[in-house]
Motif scaffolding. Structure first.
Motif, mmCIF file in Angstrom:
data_model
loop_
_atom_site.group_PDB
_atom_site.id
_atom_site.type_symbol
_atom_site.label_atom_id
_atom_site.label_comp_id
_atom_site.label_asym_id
_atom_site.label_seq_id
_atom_site.Cartn_x
_atom_site.Cartn_y
_atom_site.Cartn_z
ATOM 1 N N THR A 158 4.191 16.763 -17.922
ATOM 2 C CA THR A 158 4.103 16.775 -19.379
ATOM 3 C C THR A 158 3.618 15.443 -19.951
ATOM 4 O O THR A 158 3.023 15.421 -21.024
ATOM 5 N N ARG A 159 3.888 14.359 -19.250
ATOM 6 C CA ARG A 159 3.436 13.065 -19.755
ATOM 7 C C ARG A 159 2.017 12.735 -19.315
ATOM 8 O O ARG A 159 1.449 11.729 -19.733
ATOM 9 N N LEU A 160 1.419 13.574 -18.455
ATOM 10 C CA LEU A 160 0.098 13.275 -17.919
ATOM 11 C C LEU A 160 -0.957 13.220 -19.019
ATOM 12 O O LEU A 160 -1.708 12.246 -19.142
ATOM 13 N N PHE A 161 -1.017 14.295 -19.846
ATOM 14 C CA PHE A 161 -2.079 14.359 -20.847
ATOM 15 C C PHE A 161 -1.942 13.276 -21.921
ATOM 16 O O PHE A 161 -2.917 12.572 -22.214
ATOM 17 N N PRO A 162 -0.758 13.106 -22.563
ATOM 18 C CA PRO A 162 -0.669 12.028 -23.564
ATOM 19 C C PRO A 162 -0.919 10.648 -22.984
ATOM 20 O O PRO A 162 -1.515 9.791 -23.653
ATOM 21 N N THR A 163 -0.503 10.416 -21.730
ATOM 22 C CA THR A 163 -0.758 9.116 -21.108
ATOM 23 C C THR A 163 -2.247 8.900 -20.889
ATOM 24 O O THR A 163 -2.785 7.805 -21.146
ATOM 25 N N MET A 164 -2.947 9.934 -20.438
ATOM 26 C CA MET A 164 -4.392 9.814 -20.228
ATOM 27 C C MET A 164 -5.127 9.612 -21.548
ATOM 28 O O MET A 164 -6.102 8.860 -21.612
ATOM 29 N N VAL A 165 -4.654 10.245 -22.619
ATOM 30 C CA VAL A 165 -5.283 10.057 -23.925
ATOM 31 C C VAL A 165 -5.136 8.617 -24.386
ATOM 32 O O VAL A 165 -6.098 7.989 -24.871
ATOM 33 N N ARG A 166 -3.926 8.058 -24.228
ATOM 34 C CA ARG A 166 -3.720 6.663 -24.626
ATOM 35 C C ARG A 166 -4.544 5.709 -23.766
ATOM 36 O O ARG A 166 -5.124 4.743 -24.274
ATOM 37 N N ASP A 167 -4.592 5.971 -22.451
ATOM 38 C CA ASP A 167 -5.390 5.110 -21.570
ATOM 39 C C ASP A 167 -6.872 5.187 -21.912
ATOM 40 O O ASP A 167 -7.579 4.170 -21.912
ATOM 41 N N LEU A 168 -7.345 6.389 -22.204
ATOM 42 C CA LEU A 168 -8.754 6.554 -22.541
ATOM 43 C C LEU A 168 -9.099 5.813 -23.820
ATOM 44 O O LEU A 168 -10.149 5.158 -23.915
ATOM 45 N N GLN A 169 -8.209 5.874 -24.799
ATOM 46 C CA GLN A 169 -8.457 5.156 -26.054
ATOM 47 C C GLN A 169 -8.457 3.646 -25.826
ATOM 48 O O GLN A 169 -9.297 2.922 -26.376
ATOM 49 N N ARG A 170 -7.532 3.161 -25.006
ATOM 50 C CA ARG A 170 -7.460 1.727 -24.734
ATOM 51 C C ARG A 170 -8.702 1.250 -23.964
ATOM 52 O O ARG A 170 -9.273 0.189 -24.275
ATOM 53 N N ILE A 171 -9.128 2.039 -22.977
ATOM 54 C CA ILE A 171 -10.319 1.663 -22.206
ATOM 55 C C ILE A 171 -11.557 1.671 -23.090
ATOM 56 O O ILE A 171 -12.428 0.787 -22.989
ATOM 57 N N ARG A 172 -11.651 2.636 -23.978
ATOM 58 C CA ARG A 172 -12.795 2.708 -24.885
ATOM 59 C C ARG A 172 -12.838 1.485 -25.803
ATOM 60 O O ARG A 172 -13.911 0.908 -26.036
ATOM 61 N N GLU A 173 -11.678 1.062 -26.297
ATOM 62 C CA GLU A 173 -11.637 -0.110 -27.173
ATOM 63 C C GLU A 173 -12.054 -1.369 -26.414
ATOM 64 O O GLU A 173 -12.761 -2.233 -26.961
ATOM 65 N N VAL A 174 -11.621 -1.479 -25.163
ATOM 66 C CA VAL A 174 -12.018 -2.643 -24.357
ATOM 67 C C VAL A 174 -13.531 -2.648 -24.125
ATOM 68 O O VAL A 174 -14.195 -3.686 -24.235
ATOM 69 N N LEU A 203 -9.653 5.392 -11.981
ATOM 70 C CA LEU A 203 -9.048 4.291 -11.239
ATOM 71 C C LEU A 203 -7.698 3.908 -11.828
ATOM 72 O O LEU A 203 -6.739 3.636 -11.103
ATOM 73 N N SER A 204 -7.629 3.881 -13.158
ATOM 74 C CA SER A 204 -6.364 3.554 -13.820
ATOM 75 C C SER A 204 -5.286 4.583 -13.504
ATOM 76 O O SER A 204 -4.120 4.231 -13.277
ATOM 77 N N SER A 205 -5.661 5.865 -13.454
ATOM 78 C CA SER A 205 -4.695 6.922 -13.144
ATOM 79 C C SER A 205 -4.193 6.804 -11.707
ATOM 80 O O SER A 205 -3.006 7.000 -11.430
ATOM 81 N N LEU A 206 -5.096 6.473 -10.767
ATOM 82 C CA LEU A 206 -4.690 6.302 -9.373
ATOM 83 C C LEU A 206 -3.742 5.106 -9.218
ATOM 84 O O LEU A 206 -2.742 5.183 -8.478
ATOM 85 N N GLU A 207 -4.030 4.029 -9.933
ATOM 86 C CA GLU A 207 -3.137 2.869 -9.883
ATOM 87 C C GLU A 207 -1.774 3.210 -10.480
ATOM 88 O O GLU A 207 -0.733 2.789 -9.961
ATOM 89 N N GLY A 208 -1.782 3.994 -11.578
ATOM 90 C CA GLY A 208 -0.522 4.415 -12.172
ATOM 91 C C GLY A 208 0.291 5.289 -11.239
ATOM 92 O O GLY A 208 1.524 5.176 -11.166
ATOM 93 N N ALA A 209 -0.388 6.163 -10.489
ATOM 94 C CA ALA A 209 0.312 7.016 -9.528
ATOM 95 C C ALA A 209 0.950 6.179 -8.418
ATOM 96 O O ALA A 209 2.079 6.454 -7.985
#
Length: 309
Positions: A158-174, A203-209
């Protein structure tokens, strides 16, 4: 945009209930939305949900749910009169169509489609309120003592999708700070920019796993029976809300036994308000369901009540 659809801790009174209390309350709302046929009762539930969502500061998120709901509502209202031919009051005589016969649209079919669509909006609003009112981790924590491994899998999913959305937004801003403009260039150039974005996300998701696995290993997960600790407490506000939910359900069942809350669409639509008892039963059910709203207003404006609940 997606963050508005997920739970966010805002320190609001309606977010301070015990998770079991919220589940019971929302379950009662869901049951009433399914057993009620009367359009007036369904409309009252919809308005109550609107007040609850406003109280939990979720009108922006509710707008997204309503957009999908209104689309489905229009589909139901268009399809239902074409399929159901049980009404007596014909408002349009259509041509004969193969496999469907003559397309005669009745007022009762339109009325039934509108009531069914309203029920759909009520159910969608209940799930929207669930997302805004209760932390999903607290809900899953209720069952962690009896099904720890299953709860862990559900929590990670359940936390997979919201976490990926936040990571994607952060990566896009960077990437934008580094000069990458995702809105300019040809279609192929923009696709290349986004492909790099998703590579970083992978890569970020694999590191998080890997970090989650190391954390579980450090906590000796799977080595034996796990301990359970919970900070959730049953407080007077929970007892009031639970009592109101159960009384509302009992009042609704009693009313349905005597025909209050039921509605006949076919072959001819019934009266919307048969007698005063229809409104009295509706008022009683709404009063008990409004306990969280009443407590929230008292919590904000009455210091004595705030200290007691």
């Amino acid at each position: 945009m997606f963050d508005r659809l997920f739970y966010r801790e805002k320190g609001l009174f309606l977010q301070s209930f015990h998770p079991a209390t919220v589940l019971v309350y929302l379950l009662v709302l869901l049951i009433l939305s399914l057993i009620y046929d009367h359009p007036l009762y369904l409309l009252a539930l919809f308005l109550l949900l609107a007040l609850l969502i406003r109280e939990v500061d979720g009108l922006d998120a509710w707008e997204g749910f309503l957009k999908a709901g209104v689309f489905l509502m229009l589909v139901v209202m268009m399809v239902n009169p074409l399929v159901i031919r049980a009404g007596k009051t014909i408002i349009w005589h259509g041509p004969a169509v193969p496999f469907l016969g003559k397309l005669d649209i009745s007022m009762e079919a339109v009325y039934f489609g509108a009531a069914s669509s309203l029920r759909l909006l009520v159910i969608i609003s209940i799930f929207c309120l669930y997302n805004l009112m209760i932390n999903p981790d607290r809900v899953l924590n209720l069952f962690s003592g009896v099904a720890g491994k299953s709860v862990l899998v559900i929590t990670l999913a359940t936390r997979l999708f919201p976490t990926m959305v936040r990571d994607l937004q952060r990566i896009r801003e960077v990437q934008q700070l580094r000069g990458v403009d995702f809105d300019t260039g040809s279609l192929w150039q923009r696709a290349k920019k986004y492909s790099g974005l998703y590579n970083v996300l992978l890569l970020s998701s694999l590191e998080g796993a890997m970090e989650i696995a190391e954390s579980m290993q450090a906590r000796a997960f799977g080595s034996g029976k796990r301990s359970v600790y919970s900070r959730n407490m049953i407080r007077p506000r929970d007892l009031f809300c639970l009592g109101g939910s159960l009384l509302a359900l009992l009042a609704a069942v009693w009313g349905l036994r005597y025909g209050y809350g039921r509605y006949t669409f076919y072959p001819e639509a019934d009266f919307l308000i048969k007698d005063g008892a229809t409104l009295v039963v509706l008022f009683i059910v709404l009063f008990y369901l409004s306990v969280p709203l009443l407590l929230s207003e008292g919590w904000k404006h009455c210091r004595f009540l705030k200290s007691k609940i």
